[in-house]
Motif scaffolding. Structure first.
Motif, PDB file in Angstrom:
ATOM      1  N   SER A  78      50.698  43.175  34.235  1.00  0.00           N
ATOM      2  CA  SER A  78      50.296  41.819  34.578  1.00  0.00           C
ATOM      3  C   SER A  78      49.281  41.820  35.719  1.00  0.00           C
ATOM      4  O   SER A  78      48.268  41.104  35.671  1.00  0.00           O
ATOM      5  CB  SER A  78      51.525  40.993  34.954  1.00  0.00           C
ATOM      6  OG  SER A  78      51.149  39.714  35.367  1.00  0.00           O
ATOM      7  N   ASP A  79      49.527  42.609  36.754  1.00  0.00           N
ATOM      8  CA  ASP A  79      48.611  42.682  37.895  1.00  0.00           C
ATOM      9  C   ASP A  79      47.249  43.233  37.478  1.00  0.00           C
ATOM     10  O   ASP A  79      46.206  42.707  37.876  1.00  0.00           O
ATOM     11  CB  ASP A  79      49.203  43.538  39.007  1.00  0.00           C
ATOM     12  CG  ASP A  79      50.418  42.896  39.660  1.00  0.00           C
ATOM     13  OD1 ASP A  79      50.579  41.664  39.536  1.00  0.00           O
ATOM     14  OD2 ASP A  79      51.210  43.630  40.285  1.00  0.00           O
ATOM     15  N   VAL A  80      47.255  44.287  36.681  1.00  0.00           N
ATOM     16  CA  VAL A  80      45.998  44.882  36.218  1.00  0.00           C
ATOM     17  C   VAL A  80      45.262  43.894  35.300  1.00  0.00           C
ATOM     18  O   VAL A  80      44.044  43.744  35.379  1.00  0.00           O
ATOM     19  CB  VAL A  80      46.252  46.232  35.513  1.00  0.00           C
ATOM     20  CG1 VAL A  80      45.016  46.726  34.796  1.00  0.00           C
ATOM     21  CG2 VAL A  80      46.733  47.268  36.522  1.00  0.00           C
ATOM     22  N   ILE A  85      40.748  40.093  34.162  1.00  0.00           N
ATOM     23  CA  ILE A  85      40.230  38.766  33.811  1.00  0.00           C
ATOM     24  C   ILE A  85      39.280  38.264  34.904  1.00  0.00           C
ATOM     25  O   ILE A  85      38.189  37.747  34.617  1.00  0.00           O
ATOM     26  CB  ILE A  85      41.393  37.764  33.602  1.00  0.00           C
ATOM     27  CG1 ILE A  85      42.203  38.146  32.368  1.00  0.00           C
ATOM     28  CG2 ILE A  85      40.887  36.339  33.515  1.00  0.00           C
ATOM     29  CD1 ILE A  85      41.426  38.132  31.070  1.00  0.00           C
ATOM     30  N   ASN A  86      39.667  38.427  36.159  1.00  0.00           N
ATOM     31  CA  ASN A  86      38.832  37.959  37.273  1.00  0.00           C
ATOM     32  C   ASN A  86      37.520  38.734  37.378  1.00  0.00           C
ATOM     33  O   ASN A  86      36.467  38.146  37.638  1.00  0.00           O
ATOM     34  CB  ASN A  86      39.603  38.019  38.587  1.00  0.00           C
ATOM     35  CG  ASN A  86      40.739  37.030  38.619  1.00  0.00           C
ATOM     36  OD1 ASN A  86      40.744  36.032  37.904  1.00  0.00           O
ATOM     37  ND2 ASN A  86      41.729  37.291  39.448  1.00  0.00           N
ATOM     38  N   VAL A  87      37.577  40.044  37.184  1.00  0.00           N
ATOM     39  CA  VAL A  87      36.343  40.853  37.246  1.00  0.00           C
ATOM     40  C   VAL A  87      35.431  40.491  36.082  1.00  0.00           C
ATOM     41  O   VAL A  87      34.211  40.379  36.245  1.00  0.00           O
ATOM     42  CB  VAL A  87      36.665  42.359  37.283  1.00  0.00           C
ATOM     43  CG1 VAL A  87      35.397  43.191  37.113  1.00  0.00           C
ATOM     44  CG2 VAL A  87      37.363  42.725  38.582  1.00  0.00           C
ATOM     45  N   ASN A  88      35.992  40.280  34.896  1.00  0.00           N
ATOM     46  CA  ASN A  88      35.166  39.857  33.768  1.00  0.00           C
ATOM     47  C   ASN A  88      34.501  38.520  34.055  1.00  0.00           C
ATOM     48  O   ASN A  88      33.351  38.297  33.671  1.00  0.00           O
ATOM     49  CB  ASN A  88      35.984  39.787  32.474  1.00  0.00           C
ATOM     50  CG  ASN A  88      35.901  41.072  31.697  1.00  0.00           C
ATOM     51  OD1 ASN A  88      34.829  41.631  31.510  1.00  0.00           O
ATOM     52  ND2 ASN A  88      37.031  41.550  31.239  1.00  0.00           N
ATOM     53  N   GLY A  89      35.192  37.620  34.745  1.00  0.00           N
ATOM     54  CA  GLY A  89      34.588  36.349  35.139  1.00  0.00           C
ATOM     55  C   GLY A  89      33.414  36.550  36.079  1.00  0.00           C
ATOM     56  O   GLY A  89      32.379  35.879  35.949  1.00  0.00           O
ATOM     57  N   ILE A  90      33.554  37.472  37.025  1.00  0.00           N
ATOM     58  CA  ILE A  90      32.463  37.778  37.956  1.00  0.00           C
ATOM     59  C   ILE A  90      31.265  38.342  37.193  1.00  0.00           C
ATOM     60  O   ILE A  90      30.130  37.914  37.377  1.00  0.00           O
ATOM     61  CB  ILE A  90      32.933  38.772  39.037  1.00  0.00           C
ATOM     62  CG1 ILE A  90      33.962  38.112  39.945  1.00  0.00           C
ATOM     63  CG2 ILE A  90      31.749  39.310  39.840  1.00  0.00           C
ATOM     64  CD1 ILE A  90      34.724  39.088  40.820  1.00  0.00           C
ATOM     65  N   ARG A  97      23.363  40.545  33.038  1.00  0.00           N
ATOM     66  CA  ARG A  97      24.648  41.083  33.465  1.00  0.00           C
ATOM     67  C   ARG A  97      24.986  42.378  32.734  1.00  0.00           C
ATOM     68  O   ARG A  97      24.452  42.650  31.667  1.00  0.00           O
ATOM     69  CB  ARG A  97      25.740  40.058  33.219  1.00  0.00           C
ATOM     70  CG  ARG A  97      25.947  39.755  31.752  1.00  0.00           C
ATOM     71  CD  ARG A  97      27.090  38.770  31.577  1.00  0.00           C
ATOM     72  NE  ARG A  97      27.289  38.473  30.188  1.00  0.00           N
ATOM     73  CZ  ARG A  97      26.946  37.339  29.613  1.00  0.00           C
ATOM     74  NH1 ARG A  97      26.374  36.391  30.305  1.00  0.00           N
ATOM     75  NH2 ARG A  97      27.179  37.150  28.344  1.00  0.00           N
ATOM     76  N   PRO A  98      25.929  43.138  33.300  1.00  0.00           N
ATOM     77  CA  PRO A  98      26.471  44.291  32.573  1.00  0.00           C
ATOM     78  C   PRO A  98      27.255  43.803  31.348  1.00  0.00           C
ATOM     79  O   PRO A  98      27.404  42.601  31.127  1.00  0.00           O
ATOM     80  CB  PRO A  98      27.408  44.962  33.588  1.00  0.00           C
ATOM     81  CG  PRO A  98      26.989  44.441  34.920  1.00  0.00           C
ATOM     82  CD  PRO A  98      26.442  43.067  34.660  1.00  0.00           C
ATOM     83  N   ASP A  99      27.801  44.725  30.577  1.00  0.00           N
ATOM     84  CA  ASP A  99      28.462  44.388  29.315  1.00  0.00           C
ATOM     85  C   ASP A  99      29.917  43.965  29.461  1.00  0.00           C
ATOM     86  O   ASP A  99      30.586  43.731  28.468  1.00  0.00           O
ATOM     87  CB  ASP A  99      28.386  45.579  28.355  1.00  0.00           C
ATOM     88  CG  ASP A  99      26.939  45.962  28.046  1.00  0.00           C
ATOM     89  OD1 ASP A  99      26.090  45.053  27.994  1.00  0.00           O
ATOM     90  OD2 ASP A  99      26.668  47.157  27.871  1.00  0.00           O
ATOM     91  N   GLY A 100      30.437  43.878  30.668  1.00  0.00           N
ATOM     92  CA  GLY A 100      31.825  43.457  30.862  1.00  0.00           C
ATOM     93  C   GLY A 100      32.628  44.509  31.610  1.00  0.00           C
ATOM     94  O   GLY A 100      32.090  45.505  32.091  1.00  0.00           O
ATOM     95  N   PHE A 101      33.914  44.277  31.685  1.00  0.00           N
ATOM     96  CA  PHE A 101      34.828  45.183  32.389  1.00  0.00           C
ATOM     97  C   PHE A 101      35.929  45.587  31.421  1.00  0.00           C
ATOM     98  O   PHE A 101      36.485  44.747  30.715  1.00  0.00           O
ATOM     99  CB  PHE A 101      35.429  44.466  33.606  1.00  0.00           C
ATOM    100  CG  PHE A 101      36.256  45.353  34.485  1.00  0.00           C
ATOM    101  CD1 PHE A 101      35.656  46.283  35.313  1.00  0.00           C
ATOM    102  CD2 PHE A 101      37.633  45.263  34.488  1.00  0.00           C
ATOM    103  CE1 PHE A 101      36.408  47.114  36.127  1.00  0.00           C
ATOM    104  CE2 PHE A 101      38.396  46.078  35.302  1.00  0.00           C
ATOM    105  CZ  PHE A 101      37.781  47.006  36.121  1.00  0.00           C
ATOM    106  N   ARG A 102      36.227  46.868  31.364  1.00  0.00           N
ATOM    107  CA  ARG A 102      37.259  47.356  30.447  1.00  0.00           C
ATOM    108  C   ARG A 102      38.310  48.144  31.210  1.00  0.00           C
ATOM    109  O   ARG A 102      38.024  48.748  32.249  1.00  0.00           O
ATOM    110  CB  ARG A 102      36.646  48.225  29.371  1.00  0.00           C
ATOM    111  CG  ARG A 102      36.032  49.489  29.925  1.00  0.00           C
ATOM    112  CD  ARG A 102      35.420  50.343  28.866  1.00  0.00           C
ATOM    113  NE  ARG A 102      34.625  51.384  29.517  1.00  0.00           N
ATOM    114  CZ  ARG A 102      33.745  52.113  28.900  1.00  0.00           C
ATOM    115  NH1 ARG A 102      33.507  51.939  27.623  1.00  0.00           N
ATOM    116  NH2 ARG A 102      33.077  53.038  29.550  1.00  0.00           N
TER     117      ARG A 102
END
Length: 115
Positions: A78-80, A85-90, A97-102
């Protein structure tokens, strides 16, 4: 050295290297992105996790005890997930922008050096 059962999450910004090489992106854009992303990563530092920053990503380790504790697994995931979700929003708020966060998660046995 001790053998420990661990749960590990690896996260990184997809396309970060090509993002940093684009002439349209200023050094300030890159710096602001990393500052905002690291602020989100820092949210994991207040939990029983070991967090290693890896440039545009992280490695988060949760040492597991002898028995299985579903609440620890659930809290970790849940924490990760919340940070993801928050980093993907940034990342998605930027242009270009870059392609997202995985994030990838695994578990297993690791060696811990004890002094």
């Amino acid at each position: 050295m001790e053998r420990k059962h661990v749960l590990v999450a690896f996260g990184d910004i997809r396309g970060f290297t090509s993002f940093t090489r684009r002439a349209i992106n200023s050094p300030e854009d890159k710096r602001n992105l990393i500052k905002a992303v690291y602020a989100e990563f820092g949210r994991l530092d207040h939990h029983p996790y070991y967090v290693k920053y890896t440039g545009d990503g992280f490695m988060v380790i949760l040492e597991l005890g002898k028995g299985s504790d579903p609440d620890r697994f659930r809290n970790f995931l849940s924490d990760v997930y919340d940070v993801t979700i928050n980093v993907n929003g940034i990342v998605n708020s930027m242009y270009p922008r870059p392609d997202g966060f995985r994030v990838r998660v695994t578990s297993g046995i690791a060696f811990k050096i004890c002094e």
